[in-house]
Design an enzyme around this catalytic site. Structure first.
Site, PDB file in Angstrom:
ATOM      1  CE  LYS A  13      -2.253  -0.845   3.845  1.00  0.00           C
ATOM      2  NZ  LYS A  13      -1.754  -2.157   4.275  1.00  0.00           N
ATOM      3  NE  ARG A  88      -4.601  -0.987   9.859  1.00  0.00           N
ATOM      4  CZ  ARG A  88      -3.454  -0.392   9.567  1.00  0.00           C
ATOM      5  NH1 ARG A  88      -3.427   0.718   8.878  1.00  0.00           N
ATOM      6  NH2 ARG A  88      -2.310  -0.885   9.986  1.00  0.00           N
ATOM      7  NE  ARG A 127       6.835  -3.296   5.865  1.00  0.00           N
ATOM      8  CZ  ARG A 127       5.512  -3.201   5.911  1.00  0.00           C
ATOM      9  NH1 ARG A 127       4.854  -2.670   4.892  1.00  0.00           N
ATOM     10  NH2 ARG A 127       4.834  -3.651   6.949  1.00  0.00           N
ATOM     11  NE  ARG A 162       6.129  -0.807  10.061  1.00  0.00           N
ATOM     12  CZ  ARG A 162       4.915  -0.825   9.520  1.00  0.00           C
ATOM     13  NH1 ARG A 162       4.743  -0.369   8.284  1.00  0.00           N
ATOM     14  NH2 ARG A 162       3.883  -1.291  10.174  1.00  0.00           N
ATOM     15  NE  ARG A 174       1.599  -4.925  11.618  1.00  0.00           N
ATOM     16  CZ  ARG A 174       2.789  -5.042  11.028  1.00  0.00           C
ATOM     17  NH1 ARG A 174       3.753  -5.740  11.599  1.00  0.00           N
ATOM     18  NH2 ARG A 174       3.021  -4.458   9.889  1.00  0.00           N
TER      19      ARG A 174
HETATM   20  P1  AMP Z   1       0.820   0.515   9.240  1.00  0.00           P
HETATM   21  O1  AMP Z   1       2.090   1.258   9.006  1.00  0.00           O
HETATM   22  O2  AMP Z   1      -0.311   1.025   8.402  1.00  0.00           O
HETATM   23  O3  AMP Z   1       0.995  -0.985   9.144  1.00  0.00           O
HETATM   24  O4  AMP Z   1       0.390   0.826  10.750  1.00  0.00           O
HETATM   25  C1  AMP Z   1       1.189   0.439  11.842  1.00  0.00           C
HETATM   26  C2  AMP Z   1       0.349   0.351  13.088  1.00  0.00           C
HETATM   27  O5  AMP Z   1      -0.223   1.643  13.381  1.00  0.00           O
HETATM   28  C3  AMP Z   1      -0.843  -0.590  12.982  1.00  0.00           C
HETATM   29  O6  AMP Z   1      -0.497  -1.937  13.245  1.00  0.00           O
HETATM   30  C4  AMP Z   1      -1.773  -0.004  14.054  1.00  0.00           C
HETATM   31  O7  AMP Z   1      -1.333  -0.385  15.351  1.00  0.00           O
HETATM   32  C5  AMP Z   1      -1.540   1.496  13.923  1.00  0.00           C
HETATM   33  N1  AMP Z   1      -2.495   2.088  12.968  1.00  0.00           N
HETATM   34  C6  AMP Z   1      -2.232   2.594  11.733  1.00  0.00           C
HETATM   35  N2  AMP Z   1      -3.349   3.055  11.157  1.00  0.00           N
HETATM   36  C7  AMP Z   1      -4.356   2.855  12.048  1.00  0.00           C
HETATM   37  C8  AMP Z   1      -5.765   3.104  12.033  1.00  0.00           C
HETATM   38  N3  AMP Z   1      -6.375   3.650  10.973  1.00  0.00           N
HETATM   39  N4  AMP Z   1      -6.471   2.764  13.145  1.00  0.00           N
HETATM   40  C9  AMP Z   1      -5.885   2.215  14.215  1.00  0.00           C
HETATM   41  N5  AMP Z   1      -4.574   1.921  14.290  1.00  0.00           N
HETATM   42  C10 AMP Z   1      -3.802   2.243  13.222  1.00  0.00           C
END
Ligand code: AMP
Length: 222
Positions: A13, A88, A127, A162, A174
């Protein structure tokens, strides 16, 4: 224009959103990146969010939604946004519709990226991301490695993994949350007629980069 990126972790994404953003006026708004920046800077928001993120849980909506609204109302979003990582869950999607409606806007396109599960885990584990918060370039050690090991091609900063990508338990969590909470949004947006599903997979030799350029072409042709 408002574009949403949907898809499990590791489907690309961020990569697709980044390429679209570089080639259009749209700004990429990644909720995960905003949280990580706050965690690094040890802000109040970052300390609170990290309690959830480190374990692979979602950050509660009462923290996430106002943060997104703040960005949507700011000057950087005035030419349109690509939301990467938001919404989400169904509650966030409904809130977003309401927020956009109040501002005379709507979700124009939802890009739903799909990748076979066995590829996803491998992609997450391999990654690497640029440690420079202004750059945030993403690499994959197998498919898209940096020219110089451990160093970002774009800005020369150190590449890091990360924290939530190195922990298999958090990865599984996740993916589980994605299936239970985020995947229902595919149907939500299909019903609204804005869904565009794209498979990204080495098996069919289709990478995020090709998907991104196809989307850019369609946006510019409109
Ligand atoms: P990502 O980089 O999109 O994988 O996000 C990393 C982490 O941030 C996720 O595993 C969630 O813990 C938190 N996170 C990101 N976006 C959201 C969202 N829209 N709602 C809730 N938690 C989020």
């Amino acid at each position: 224009m408002v574009i949403i990126m949907l898809g499990a972790q590791g489907t690309g994404k961020g990569t697709v959103a980044g390429i679209i953003s570089e080639n259009t006026e749209l700004v990429q708004l990644s909720t995960g990146d905003i949280f990580r920046k706050n965690i690094k800077e040890e802000t109040k928001l970052g300390i609170e969010a990290n309690k959830y993120i480190a374990k692979g849980n979602l950050v509660p909506d009462d923290i996430t939604v106002p943060m997104v609204v703040g960005y949507l109302d700011s000057d950087i979003a005035k030419n349109g946004v690509i939301l990467d990582g938001f919404p989400r869950n169904l509650a966030q999607a409904e809130k977003l519709d309401k927020i956009l409606e109040e501002r005379g806007k709507k979700v124009d396109l939802v890009v739903n990226l799909t990748t076979p599960r066995e590829e996803i885990i491998d992609r997450i584990l391999t990654r690497r991301v640029c440690s420079n918060q202004q750059c945030k370039a993403t690499y994959n050690l197998k498919m898209h490695p940096p020219i110089k090991e451990g160093i970002c091609d774009k800005c020369g900063s150190k590449l890091i993994q990360r924290e939530d990508d190195s922990n298999e338990e958090a990865i599984q969590k996740r993916l589980e949350i994605y299936e239970n909470e985020t995947a229902p949004l595919v149907e939500y947006y299909r019903k609204k007629g804005v869904l565009r599903t794209e498979e990204v997979s080495v098996k069919i030799n289709r990478l995020g980069k090709q998907v991104a350029f196809d989307i850019i072409k369609d946006i510019k042709d409109k």
